[in-house]
Design a protein around this motif. Structure first.
Motif, mmCIF file in Angstrom:
data_model
loop_
_atom_site.group_PDB
_atom_site.id
_atom_site.type_symbol
_atom_site.label_atom_id
_atom_site.label_comp_id
_atom_site.label_asym_id
_atom_site.label_seq_id
_atom_site.Cartn_x
_atom_site.Cartn_y
_atom_site.Cartn_z
ATOM 1 N N GLN A 1 10.703 15.897 -10.664
ATOM 2 C CA GLN A 1 9.342 15.652 -11.128
ATOM 3 C C GLN A 1 8.333 15.992 -10.040
ATOM 4 N N LEU A 2 7.110 16.230 -10.486
ATOM 5 C CA LEU A 2 6.003 16.585 -9.595
ATOM 6 C C LEU A 2 4.997 15.449 -9.506
ATOM 7 N N VAL A 3 4.362 15.336 -8.347
ATOM 8 C CA VAL A 3 3.278 14.380 -8.182
ATOM 9 C C VAL A 3 2.248 14.982 -7.233
ATOM 10 N N GLN A 4 0.978 14.687 -7.492
ATOM 11 C CA GLN A 4 -0.081 15.100 -6.579
ATOM 12 C C GLN A 4 -0.536 13.891 -5.791
ATOM 13 N N ASP A 5 -0.542 14.040 -4.475
ATOM 14 C CA ASP A 5 -0.971 12.965 -3.579
ATOM 15 C C ASP A 5 -2.010 13.574 -2.647
ATOM 16 N N GLY A 6 -3.283 13.261 -2.878
ATOM 17 C CA GLY A 6 -4.340 13.951 -2.154
ATOM 18 C C GLY A 6 -4.389 15.397 -2.608
ATOM 19 N N LYS A 7 -4.430 16.318 -1.662
ATOM 20 C CA LYS A 7 -4.478 17.739 -2.015
ATOM 21 C C LYS A 7 -3.090 18.371 -2.074
ATOM 22 N N PHE A 8 -2.057 17.575 -1.843
ATOM 23 C CA PHE A 8 -0.701 18.108 -1.779
ATOM 24 C C PHE A 8 0.072 17.844 -3.067
ATOM 25 N N LEU A 9 0.964 18.769 -3.400
ATOM 26 C CA LEU A 9 1.893 18.607 -4.513
ATOM 27 C C LEU A 9 3.290 18.391 -3.944
ATOM 28 N N TYR A 10 3.959 17.363 -4.436
ATOM 29 C CA TYR A 10 5.304 17.039 -3.968
ATOM 30 C C TYR A 10 6.272 17.021 -5.144
ATOM 31 N N THR A 11 7.524 17.350 -4.862
ATOM 32 C CA THR A 11 8.570 17.203 -5.863
ATOM 33 C C THR A 11 9.530 16.110 -5.418
ATOM 34 N N PRO B 1 1.885 18.429 -16.089
ATOM 35 C CA PRO B 1 0.644 19.212 -16.120
ATOM 36 C C PRO B 1 0.346 19.879 -14.778
ATOM 37 N N LEU B 2 1.099 19.514 -13.747
ATOM 38 C CA LEU B 2 0.913 20.096 -12.412
ATOM 39 C C LEU B 2 1.757 21.349 -12.201
ATOM 40 N N LEU B 3 2.606 21.676 -13.172
ATOM 41 C CA LEU B 3 3.576 22.748 -12.973
ATOM 42 C C LEU B 3 2.912 24.097 -12.720
ATOM 43 N N GLY B 4 1.862 24.419 -13.469
ATOM 44 C CA GLY B 4 1.189 25.700 -13.285
ATOM 45 C C GLY B 4 0.638 25.856 -11.880
ATOM 46 N N ALA B 5 -0.030 24.815 -11.390
ATOM 47 C CA ALA B 5 -0.589 24.858 -10.035
ATOM 48 C C ALA B 5 0.514 24.952 -8.992
ATOM 49 N N TYR B 6 1.611 24.253 -9.236
ATOM 50 C CA TYR B 6 2.732 24.290 -8.296
ATOM 51 C C TYR B 6 3.317 25.702 -8.220
ATOM 52 N N MET B 7 3.519 26.336 -9.365
ATOM 53 C CA MET B 7 4.084 27.685 -9.367
ATOM 54 C C MET B 7 3.145 28.676 -8.694
ATOM 55 N N GLN B 8 1.857 28.502 -8.865
ATOM 56 C CA GLN B 8 0.897 29.382 -8.193
ATOM 57 C C GLN B 8 1.002 29.250 -6.678
ATOM 58 N N ARG B 9 1.174 28.026 -6.197
ATOM 59 C CA ARG B 9 1.299 27.811 -4.751
ATOM 60 C C ARG B 9 2.591 28.425 -4.219
ATOM 61 N N ILE B 10 3.674 28.264 -4.964
ATOM 62 C CA ILE B 10 4.949 28.856 -4.552
ATOM 63 C C ILE B 10 4.840 30.377 -4.547
ATOM 64 N N PRO C 1 0.832 -1.217 0.000
ATOM 65 C CA PRO C 1 0.000 0.000 0.000
ATOM 66 C C PRO C 1 0.863 1.263 0.000
ATOM 67 N N ILE C 2 1.367 1.608 -1.168
ATOM 68 C CA ILE C 2 2.317 2.710 -1.271
ATOM 69 C C ILE C 2 1.631 3.962 -1.822
ATOM 70 N N SER C 3 2.028 5.122 -1.334
ATOM 71 C CA SER C 3 1.447 6.389 -1.775
ATOM 72 C C SER C 3 1.989 6.779 -3.148
ATOM 73 N N LYS C 4 1.306 7.706 -3.810
ATOM 74 C CA LYS C 4 1.785 8.214 -5.101
ATOM 75 C C LYS C 4 3.139 8.897 -4.945
ATOM 76 N N ARG C 5 3.322 9.557 -3.834
ATOM 77 C CA ARG C 5 4.585 10.247 -3.556
ATOM 78 C C ARG C 5 5.746 9.256 -3.528
ATOM 79 N N LEU C 6 5.583 8.165 -2.801
ATOM 80 C CA LEU C 6 6.646 7.171 -2.718
ATOM 81 C C LEU C 6 6.780 6.374 -4.011
ATOM 82 N N ARG C 7 5.684 6.213 -4.734
ATOM 83 C CA ARG C 7 5.765 5.511 -6.017
ATOM 84 C C ARG C 7 6.635 6.284 -7.002
#
Length: 237
Positions: free
Chosen positions: A143-153, A182-191, A4-10
């Protein structure tokens, strides 16, 4: 039975070189190492943690999923109890970028061989990127990944000529902008939002910190420009 691994760890697992001998630092539940073994992505996994309880949990999970004999466990503060020849790939995931810097700083032998570093900062990613560039590590990709409501690099690096980064690039790296995510725009907005809050907070502080304020302002201006270029389709030019 699947791990049971998260998207972040995958995503961390996807960046591990095939057949690697992995040291998973701060293993916690041990799922990353177990996933690597179950999918034939690693030849050996050494799971390390500072605390006995998570290490015991990881051992129980290894037994549950049938990998007790293929995974090694070590009580260790970072890489302190890991010998240089025990791994060729170091994973530090799920901890602050400042803590990752502390762990890597304490191990000068990492620069002696062609180690692969898989690094996933939960916070202070800018500190980690800056440190890598200034201390003899070259970032290969991020690389970026979304896991739940969070964005991780997640980034991969190795010993080599580091790249000095401007304040804005410490937050949104060239490798991240080149990833095509495709997550880059949202990530930059958060930063951008976080940097704007930092600038406003410093401007309203009773005790001014002009150097820090100038740094955040510079980073904010750069990230704003990056986001606009990204929206206009010129972000990687």
């Amino acid at each position: 039975m699947k791990i049971p691994i998260s998207k972040r760890l995958r995503l961390c697992a996807q960046l591990v070189p095939e057949g690697a001998r992995v040291a998973d630092i701060g293993t916690d539940h041990g799922y990353l190492g177990l996933y690597l073994l179950q999918n034939g992505l690693a030849a050996h996994v050494l799971a390390a943690d500072l605390r006995p309880q998570p290490l015991q949990t990881a051992k129980l999970h290894a037994a549950k999923f049938g990998f007790a004999g293929q995974m090694e466990f070590r009580l260790s503060d970072g890489l302190a109890e890991i010998a240089p020849d025990e791994a060729d790939t170091i994973v530090c995931a799920g901890m602050g970028g400042d803590l990752i810097v502390e762990i890597l700083s304490a191990c000068p032998w990492l620069r002696d061989r062609n180690y692969t570093l898989i690094l996933q900062p939960q916070s202070a990613g800018q500190e980690l990127r800056r440190w890598l560039g200034e201390h003899g590590f070259a970032i290969e990709c991020e690389q970026l990944v979304q896991d739940g409501k969070f964005l991780y690099t997640v980034l991969r690096a190795h010993p080599g000529a580091g790249t000095p980064l401007s304040p804005g690039a410490q937050y949104v790296s060239p490798w991240l902008r080149q990833s095509g995510s495709p997550l880059l725009g949202a990530y930059m907005q958060r930063i951008e939002t976080a940097l704007r809050r930092s600038v406003e907070g410093l401007m309203g502080a009773e005790h001014q910190r002009p150097e820090r304020l100038a740094y955040y302002r510079s980073a904010l201006e750069e990230v704003e420009e990056m986001r606009k270029n990204h929206e206009n389709g010129t972000g990687n030019l």
